[in-house]
Design a protein around this motif. Structure first.
Motif, PDB file in Angstrom:
ATOM      1  N   MET A   1       0.823  -1.209   0.000  1.00 49.08           N
ATOM      2  CA  MET A   1       0.000   0.000   0.000  1.00 49.08           C
ATOM      3  C   MET A   1       0.859   1.261   0.000  1.00 49.08           C
ATOM      4  O   MET A   1       0.337   2.374  -0.080  1.00 49.08           O
ATOM      5  CB  MET A   1      -0.955  -0.005   1.194  1.00 49.08           C
ATOM      6  CG  MET A   1      -2.183  -0.876   0.997  1.00 49.08           C
ATOM      7  SD  MET A   1      -3.424  -0.668   2.308  1.00 49.08           S
ATOM      8  CE  MET A   1      -2.810  -1.814   3.533  1.00 49.08           C
ATOM      9  N   GLY A   2       2.176   1.087   0.105  1.00 51.64           N
ATOM     10  CA  GLY A   2       3.080   2.220  -0.002  1.00 51.64           C
ATOM     11  C   GLY A   2       3.698   2.670   1.306  1.00 51.64           C
ATOM     12  O   GLY A   2       4.393   3.700   1.335  1.00 51.64           O
ATOM     13  N   PHE A   3       3.488   1.926   2.384  1.00 51.83           N
ATOM     14  CA  PHE A   3       4.005   2.355   3.686  1.00 51.83           C
ATOM     15  C   PHE A   3       5.413   1.831   3.934  1.00 51.83           C
ATOM     16  O   PHE A   3       5.773   0.731   3.524  1.00 51.83           O
ATOM     17  CB  PHE A   3       3.057   1.894   4.799  1.00 51.83           C
ATOM     18  CG  PHE A   3       1.711   2.534   4.712  1.00 51.83           C
ATOM     19  CD1 PHE A   3       1.528   3.857   5.086  1.00 51.83           C
ATOM     20  CD2 PHE A   3       0.617   1.828   4.227  1.00 51.83           C
ATOM     21  CE1 PHE A   3       0.294   4.469   4.979  1.00 51.83           C
ATOM     22  CE2 PHE A   3      -0.624   2.428   4.119  1.00 51.83           C
ATOM     23  CZ  PHE A   3      -0.791   3.752   4.496  1.00 51.83           C
ATOM     24  N   GLU A   4       6.198   2.646   4.621  1.00 59.38           N
ATOM     25  CA  GLU A   4       7.561   2.270   4.980  1.00 59.38           C
ATOM     26  C   GLU A   4       7.521   1.286   6.147  1.00 59.38           C
ATOM     27  O   GLU A   4       6.725   1.426   7.075  1.00 59.38           O
ATOM     28  CB  GLU A   4       8.356   3.511   5.368  1.00 59.38           C
ATOM     29  CG  GLU A   4       9.852   3.313   5.370  1.00 59.38           C
ATOM     30  CD  GLU A   4      10.424   3.160   3.970  1.00 59.38           C
ATOM     31  OE1 GLU A   4      11.342   2.336   3.816  1.00 59.38           O
ATOM     32  OE2 GLU A   4       9.972   3.865   3.044  1.00 59.38           O
ATOM     33  N   ILE A   5       8.402   0.281   6.088  1.00 58.04           N
ATOM     34  CA  ILE A   5       8.480  -0.717   7.151  1.00 58.04           C
ATOM     35  C   ILE A   5       9.773  -0.504   7.931  1.00 58.04           C
ATOM     36  O   ILE A   5      10.866  -0.524   7.358  1.00 58.04           O
ATOM     37  CB  ILE A   5       8.455  -2.150   6.580  1.00 58.04           C
ATOM     38  CG1 ILE A   5       7.228  -2.343   5.686  1.00 58.04           C
ATOM     39  CG2 ILE A   5       8.485  -3.165   7.715  1.00 58.04           C
ATOM     40  CD1 ILE A   5       5.901  -2.120   6.366  1.00 58.04           C
ATOM     41  N   GLY A   6       9.647  -0.289   9.251  1.00 53.85           N
ATOM     42  CA  GLY A   6      10.807  -0.064  10.099  1.00 53.85           C
ATOM     43  C   GLY A   6      11.056  -1.241  11.029  1.00 53.85           C
ATOM     44  O   GLY A   6      10.169  -2.062  11.292  1.00 53.85           O
ATOM     45  N   ASN A   7      12.283  -1.333  11.544  1.00 52.05           N
ATOM     46  CA  ASN A   7      12.693  -2.402  12.449  1.00 52.05           C
ATOM     47  C   ASN A   7      12.448  -1.963  13.902  1.00 52.05           C
ATOM     48  O   ASN A   7      12.936  -0.935  14.340  1.00 52.05           O
ATOM     49  CB  ASN A   7      14.179  -2.709  12.225  1.00 52.05           C
ATOM     50  CG  ASN A   7      14.686  -3.878  13.041  1.00 52.05           C
ATOM     51  OD1 ASN A   7      14.362  -4.037  14.213  1.00 52.05           O
ATOM     52  ND2 ASN A   7      15.523  -4.698  12.419  1.00 52.05           N
ATOM     53  N   HIS A   8      11.687  -2.811  14.644  1.00 49.80           N
ATOM     54  CA  HIS A   8      11.402  -2.519  16.056  1.00 49.80           C
ATOM     55  C   HIS A   8      11.827  -3.704  16.935  1.00 49.80           C
ATOM     56  O   HIS A   8      11.279  -3.902  18.020  1.00 49.80           O
ATOM     57  CB  HIS A   8       9.907  -2.223  16.215  1.00 49.80           C
ATOM     58  CG  HIS A   8       9.533  -1.557  17.504  1.00 49.80           C
ATOM     59  ND1 HIS A   8      10.289  -0.547  18.094  1.00 49.80           N
ATOM     60  CD2 HIS A   8       8.469  -1.743  18.340  1.00 49.80           C
ATOM     61  CE1 HIS A   8       9.709  -0.151  19.211  1.00 49.80           C
ATOM     62  NE2 HIS A   8       8.604  -0.864  19.392  1.00 49.80           N
ATOM     63  N   THR A   9      12.773  -4.471  16.449  1.00 52.28           N
ATOM     64  CA  THR A   9      13.359  -5.678  17.055  1.00 52.28           C
ATOM     65  C   THR A   9      12.419  -6.881  16.938  1.00 52.28           C
ATOM     66  O   THR A   9      11.217  -6.734  16.747  1.00 52.28           O
ATOM     67  CB  THR A   9      13.764  -5.507  18.540  1.00 52.28           C
ATOM     68  OG1 THR A   9      12.605  -5.479  19.352  1.00 52.28           O
ATOM     69  CG2 THR A   9      14.624  -4.286  18.724  1.00 52.28           C
ATOM     70  N   TYR A  10      13.014  -8.041  17.111  1.00 51.36           N
ATOM     71  CA  TYR A  10      12.254  -9.272  16.904  1.00 51.36           C
ATOM     72  C   TYR A  10      11.251  -9.536  18.027  1.00 51.36           C
ATOM     73  O   TYR A  10      10.091  -9.859  17.775  1.00 51.36           O
ATOM     74  CB  TYR A  10      13.204 -10.467  16.771  1.00 51.36           C
ATOM     75  CG  TYR A  10      12.621 -11.555  15.909  1.00 51.36           C
ATOM     76  CD1 TYR A  10      12.980 -11.675  14.567  1.00 51.36           C
ATOM     77  CD2 TYR A  10      11.682 -12.443  16.427  1.00 51.36           C
ATOM     78  CE1 TYR A  10      12.420 -12.653  13.768  1.00 51.36           C
ATOM     79  CE2 TYR A  10      11.110 -13.420  15.632  1.00 51.36           C
ATOM     80  CZ  TYR A  10      11.476 -13.524  14.303  1.00 51.36           C
ATOM     81  OH  TYR A  10      10.900 -14.480  13.514  1.00 51.36           O
ATOM     82  N   THR A  11      11.658  -9.406  19.267  1.00 48.57           N
ATOM     83  CA  THR A  11      10.761  -9.762  20.375  1.00 48.57           C
ATOM     84  C   THR A  11      10.405  -8.582  21.269  1.00 48.57           C
ATOM     85  O   THR A  11       9.835  -8.771  22.341  1.00 48.57           O
ATOM     86  CB  THR A  11      11.386 -10.862  21.258  1.00 48.57           C
ATOM     87  OG1 THR A  11      12.509 -10.303  21.965  1.00 48.57           O
ATOM     88  CG2 THR A  11      11.828 -12.064  20.446  1.00 48.57           C
ATOM     89  N   HIS A  12      10.747  -7.365  20.854  1.00 44.85           N
ATOM     90  CA  HIS A  12      10.484  -6.164  21.640  1.00 44.85           C
ATOM     91  C   HIS A  12      11.258  -6.186  22.963  1.00 44.85           C
ATOM     92  O   HIS A  12      10.792  -5.698  24.007  1.00 44.85           O
ATOM     93  CB  HIS A  12       8.982  -5.988  21.908  1.00 44.85           C
ATOM     94  CG  HIS A  12       8.576  -4.571  22.186  1.00 44.85           C
ATOM     95  ND1 HIS A  12       8.523  -4.047  23.468  1.00 44.85           N
ATOM     96  CD2 HIS A  12       8.203  -3.568  21.361  1.00 44.85           C
ATOM     97  CE1 HIS A  12       8.133  -2.795  23.419  1.00 44.85           C
ATOM     98  NE2 HIS A  12       7.936  -2.467  22.140  1.00 44.85           N
ATOM     99  N   ALA A  13      12.452  -6.722  22.904  1.00 47.42           N
ATOM    100  CA  ALA A  13      13.287  -6.791  24.109  1.00 47.42           C
ATOM    101  C   ALA A  13      13.881  -5.421  24.438  1.00 47.42           C
ATOM    102  O   ALA A  13      14.202  -4.636  23.545  1.00 47.42           O
ATOM    103  CB  ALA A  13      14.414  -7.795  23.901  1.00 47.42           C
ATOM    104  N   LYS A  14      14.026  -5.141  25.704  1.00 41.37           N
ATOM    105  CA  LYS A  14      14.679  -3.903  26.151  1.00 41.37           C
ATOM    106  C   LYS A  14      16.190  -4.114  25.988  1.00 41.37           C
ATOM    107  O   LYS A  14      16.799  -4.935  26.662  1.00 41.37           O
ATOM    108  CB  LYS A  14      14.313  -3.615  27.602  1.00 41.37           C
ATOM    109  CG  LYS A  14      14.615  -2.201  28.056  1.00 41.37           C
ATOM    110  CD  LYS A  14      13.887  -1.922  29.383  1.00 41.37           C
ATOM    111  CE  LYS A  14      14.181  -0.505  29.878  1.00 41.37           C
ATOM    112  NZ  LYS A  14      15.534  -0.395  30.466  1.00 41.37           N
ATOM    113  N   LEU A  15      16.780  -3.369  25.064  1.00 38.40           N
ATOM    114  CA  LEU A  15      18.128  -3.676  24.602  1.00 38.40           C
ATOM    115  C   LEU A  15      19.209  -3.538  25.669  1.00 38.40           C
ATOM    116  O   LEU A  15      20.231  -4.232  25.610  1.00 38.40           O
ATOM    117  CB  LEU A  15      18.469  -2.802  23.384  1.00 38.40           C
ATOM    118  CG  LEU A  15      17.582  -3.026  22.149  1.00 38.40           C
ATOM    119  CD1 LEU A  15      18.017  -2.111  21.013  1.00 38.40           C
ATOM    120  CD2 LEU A  15      17.615  -4.484  21.705  1.00 38.40           C
TER     121      LEU A  15
END
Length: 292
Positions: A153-167
């Motif tokens: 649909m034209g939206f950008e896909i960003g990386n938010h980590t695999y499991t949402h772990a606090k880095l």
């Protein structure tokens, strides 16, 4: 003499009869030949028609195959000239003559239960956004299909980590896995790696920053967001605060999540921002390491 004349007459009569018989035979044979020719012509027509139908069917199958191949190939979005760049407080400022009164929409934790619905709403409103995705929401074929649909649909896909772990609570090796494994999955699904990285809870480490840089991703946090707070977990409350907060300003980087109340309020949020004179920044016009 009389007998000779009789014989001559009989001979003449035989000649006449023979001639009549030949004419009759010729007359009977011509329609047969014409009929045979007609049958041959019909057969040729049928053969020609069958040939044309086979050619048309073959062409249709080839076109269908080409169409299937094209649909299977990743659709690369058009790269635009940078019009905005990120500031050190996570807002965006115009480059050159770009519109100053503009904001960026971002959706985190997608595509969970409402991400695809939110994308469809934004698409109807012609409102660009970045969807920051988590790997645990794209494990199944159905979830991957939803991500691909959002991208298409034209939206950008960003990386938010695999499991949402606090880095800052996990090792460097685990951080590497959280970021790179998701990049790999996203690329497999949509055909390109993410250009943007947002750490869960907005918490980065020196290692995650360097890894994002190696992957040519722009490190991004946000200007404000509210939809995780209990008091804003309703359609009316989140729509009001996102548009009327005193934190809203030129270049604001708006954080929202894949949540039911935010999905319901999204139409009002976009229209409310536009009513205040804000345009929405196309993520493809943001300067990233990949565009330099």
């Amino acid at each position: 003499m009389k007998r000779w004349l009789q014989t001559l007459g009989l001979f003449a009569m035989l000649l006449v009869l023979a001639a009549c018989a030949e004419d009759t035979q010729n007359a009977q044979s011509e329609p047969v030949e014409e009929e045979e020719k007609a049958e041959e012509t019909e057969e040729q027509k049928d053969s020609s028609q069958e040939s044309r139908e086979e050619e048309a069917q073959t062409k249709e199958e080839e076109e269908s195959t080409e169409s299937d191949k094209e649909s299977e190939e990743p659709q690369q979005k058009e790269s635009l000239e940078p019009m905005y760049e990120l500031t050190n407080v996570w807002s965006l400022k115009p480059v050159g003559d770009a519109e100053e009164k503009a904001v960026l929409l971002t959706i985190d934790d997608a595509p969970d239960n409402y991400g695809l619905e939110m994308a469809k709403t934004l698409k109807e409103l012609n409102a660009p956004a970045i969807f920051f995705v988590n790997g645990h929401f794209i494990n199944s074929d159905e979830e991957k299909a939803a991500l691909k649909e959002i991208y298409d649909m034209g939206f950008e896909i960003g990386n938010h980590t695999y499991t949402h772990a606090k880095l800052d609570t996990i090792s460097q090796e685990q951080q590497k896995s959280e970021i790179l494994e998701l990049n790999q999955v996203i690329e497999e699904v949509v055909g390109e790696k993410p250009k943007f990285f947002r750490a869960p809870h907005g918490v980065n480490t020196d290692y995650s920053k360097s890894l994002a840089a190696e992957e040519n991703m722009l490190l991004m946090n946000w200007s404000y967001g509210y939809d995780w707070n209990a008091e804003y977990q309703s359609e009316e409350a989140i729509a009001d605060i996102m548009v009327n907060t005193n934190l809203l300003g030129n270049g604001s980087n708006l954080l929202m999540h894949d949540r039911e109340w935010t999905a319901k309020a999204l139409d009002d949020i976009v229209k409310g921002l536009r009513d205040k004179g804000y345009t929405l920044i196309d993520p493809d016009t943001i300067k990233t390491p990949a565009s330099e």
